[in-house]
Scaffold this motif. Structure first.
Motif, mmCIF file in Angstrom:
data_model
loop_
_atom_site.group_PDB
_atom_site.id
_atom_site.type_symbol
_atom_site.label_atom_id
_atom_site.label_comp_id
_atom_site.label_asym_id
_atom_site.label_seq_id
_atom_site.Cartn_x
_atom_site.Cartn_y
_atom_site.Cartn_z
ATOM 1 N N ALA A 142 3.338 1.684 6.779
ATOM 2 C CA ALA A 142 1.897 1.471 6.640
ATOM 3 C C ALA A 142 1.163 2.432 7.572
ATOM 4 O O ALA A 142 1.745 2.873 8.567
ATOM 5 C CB ALA A 142 1.551 0.031 6.979
ATOM 6 N N LYS B 104 1.578 2.588 11.519
ATOM 7 C CA LYS B 104 2.703 1.729 11.898
ATOM 8 C C LYS B 104 4.026 2.461 11.721
ATOM 9 O O LYS B 104 4.113 3.465 11.028
ATOM 10 C CB LYS B 104 2.692 0.452 11.061
ATOM 11 C CG LYS B 104 1.488 -0.441 11.305
ATOM 12 C CD LYS B 104 1.633 -1.760 10.574
ATOM 13 C CE LYS B 104 0.472 -2.686 10.870
ATOM 14 N NZ LYS B 104 0.615 -3.991 10.181
ATOM 15 N N SER C 284 8.488 -11.012 5.667
ATOM 16 C CA SER C 284 7.155 -10.839 5.086
ATOM 17 C C SER C 284 7.169 -10.705 3.564
ATOM 18 O O SER C 284 6.121 -10.854 2.926
ATOM 19 C CB SER C 284 6.475 -9.609 5.697
ATOM 20 O OG SER C 284 7.256 -8.448 5.468
ATOM 21 N N LYS D 279 0.028 -8.145 -1.607
ATOM 22 C CA LYS D 279 -1.045 -8.362 -0.660
ATOM 23 C C LYS D 279 -1.495 -7.002 -0.108
ATOM 24 O O LYS D 279 -0.710 -6.049 -0.096
ATOM 25 C CB LYS D 279 -0.557 -9.229 0.496
ATOM 26 C CG LYS D 279 0.065 -10.547 0.078
ATOM 27 C CD LYS D 279 0.643 -11.281 1.279
ATOM 28 C CE LYS D 279 1.308 -12.577 0.873
ATOM 29 N NZ LYS D 279 1.885 -13.302 2.036
ATOM 30 N N PRO D 280 -2.710 -6.920 0.400
ATOM 31 C CA PRO D 280 -3.164 -5.652 0.995
ATOM 32 C C PRO D 280 -2.229 -5.144 2.091
ATOM 33 O O PRO D 280 -2.018 -3.930 2.218
ATOM 34 C CB PRO D 280 -4.544 -6.015 1.539
ATOM 35 C CG PRO D 280 -5.031 -7.088 0.631
ATOM 36 C CD PRO D 280 -3.800 -7.896 0.309
ATOM 37 N N GLU D 281 -1.634 -6.050 2.830
ATOM 38 C CA GLU D 281 -0.724 -5.632 3.905
ATOM 39 C C GLU D 281 0.604 -5.087 3.384
ATOM 40 O O GLU D 281 1.415 -4.593 4.166
ATOM 41 C CB GLU D 281 -0.458 -6.787 4.872
ATOM 42 C CG GLU D 281 -0.018 -8.083 4.231
ATOM 43 C CD GLU D 281 -1.166 -9.052 4.000
ATOM 44 O OE1 GLU D 281 -2.263 -8.603 3.575
ATOM 45 O OE2 GLU D 281 -0.950 -10.260 4.240
ATOM 46 N N ASP D 282 0.839 -5.144 2.092
ATOM 47 C CA ASP D 282 2.018 -4.495 1.507
ATOM 48 C C ASP D 282 1.791 -3.013 1.251
ATOM 49 O O ASP D 282 2.722 -2.289 0.884
ATOM 50 C CB ASP D 282 2.392 -5.164 0.180
ATOM 51 C CG ASP D 282 2.886 -6.587 0.346
ATOM 52 O OD1 ASP D 282 2.490 -7.444 -0.470
ATOM 53 O OD2 ASP D 282 3.654 -6.852 1.291
ATOM 54 N N SER D 283 0.582 -2.544 1.446
ATOM 55 C CA SER D 283 0.262 -1.139 1.205
ATOM 56 C C SER D 283 1.019 -0.230 2.156
ATOM 57 O O SER D 283 1.258 -0.574 3.313
ATOM 58 C CB SER D 283 -1.245 -0.902 1.370
ATOM 59 O OG SER D 283 -1.983 -1.647 0.417
ATOM 60 N N THR E 189 -0.628 1.076 -2.983
ATOM 61 C CA THR E 189 -1.907 0.654 -2.428
ATOM 62 C C THR E 189 -2.329 -0.637 -3.108
ATOM 63 O O THR E 189 -2.448 -0.691 -4.335
ATOM 64 C CB THR E 189 -2.987 1.721 -2.632
ATOM 65 O OG1 THR E 189 -2.548 2.945 -2.035
ATOM 66 C CG2 THR E 189 -4.296 1.296 -1.986
ATOM 67 N N SER F 153 -5.306 -3.132 -3.275
ATOM 68 C CA SER F 153 -6.722 -3.213 -2.920
ATOM 69 C C SER F 153 -7.533 -3.687 -4.112
ATOM 70 O O SER F 153 -7.217 -3.368 -5.261
ATOM 71 C CB SER F 153 -7.223 -1.841 -2.464
ATOM 72 O OG SER F 153 -8.616 -1.872 -2.235
#
Length: 128
Positions: free
Chosen positions: A40, A43, A63, A87-91, A125, A127
């Motif tokens: 990400a 990260k 996760s 989820k957005p955090e999977d981007s 992405t 979103s």
């Protein structure tokens, strides 16, 4: 020499699904442990899921448990990552990687430093 090529990434809305493919060439993938990793923005690259050469041992990051499924077909020299309820955090950029050799279990193996061969990555992405 093993070459890995990922595909299937793209833009998807939260709650959507994508299926990533990792196709190997140059040698048979059946002798390799294969993993999916992601990075990400800002990260470090993290392990998402790994599968041993026979497909009998699989691990997932906490996760993604219950949402992602890794599978392989050695005859097709391909490993997939089915991603649901995104989820957005999977981007991030998703990478396929491989280690030569057989192991009964991939527990403890799904970390970046253990893998030798890497694909170029595919962007995911999530979103609205």
């Amino acid at each position: 020499q093993l070459t890995l090529v990922e595909s299937g990434g793209g833009l998807v809305q939260p709650g959507g699904s994508l299926r990533l493919s990792c196709v190997a060439s140059g040698t048979t993938l059946s002798a390799y442990v294969v993993g999916w990793f992601r990075r990400a923005p800002g990260k470090e690259r993290e392990g998402v899921s790994c599968i041993n050469s026979s497909g009998e041992s699989i691990v997932y990051a906490d996760s993604v448990k219950g949402r992602f499924t890794i599978s392989r077909d050695n005859d097709q020299n391909t490993v997939w990552l089915e991603m649901n309820s995104l989820k957005p955090e999977d981007s991030g950029v998703y990478y396929c990687a491989a280690i030569f050799g057989w192991t009964r279990t991939v527990q403890g193996l799904c970390v970046e430093r253990r893998f030798d061969d890497w694909g170029q990555g595919t962007q995911v992405t999530v979103s609205a």
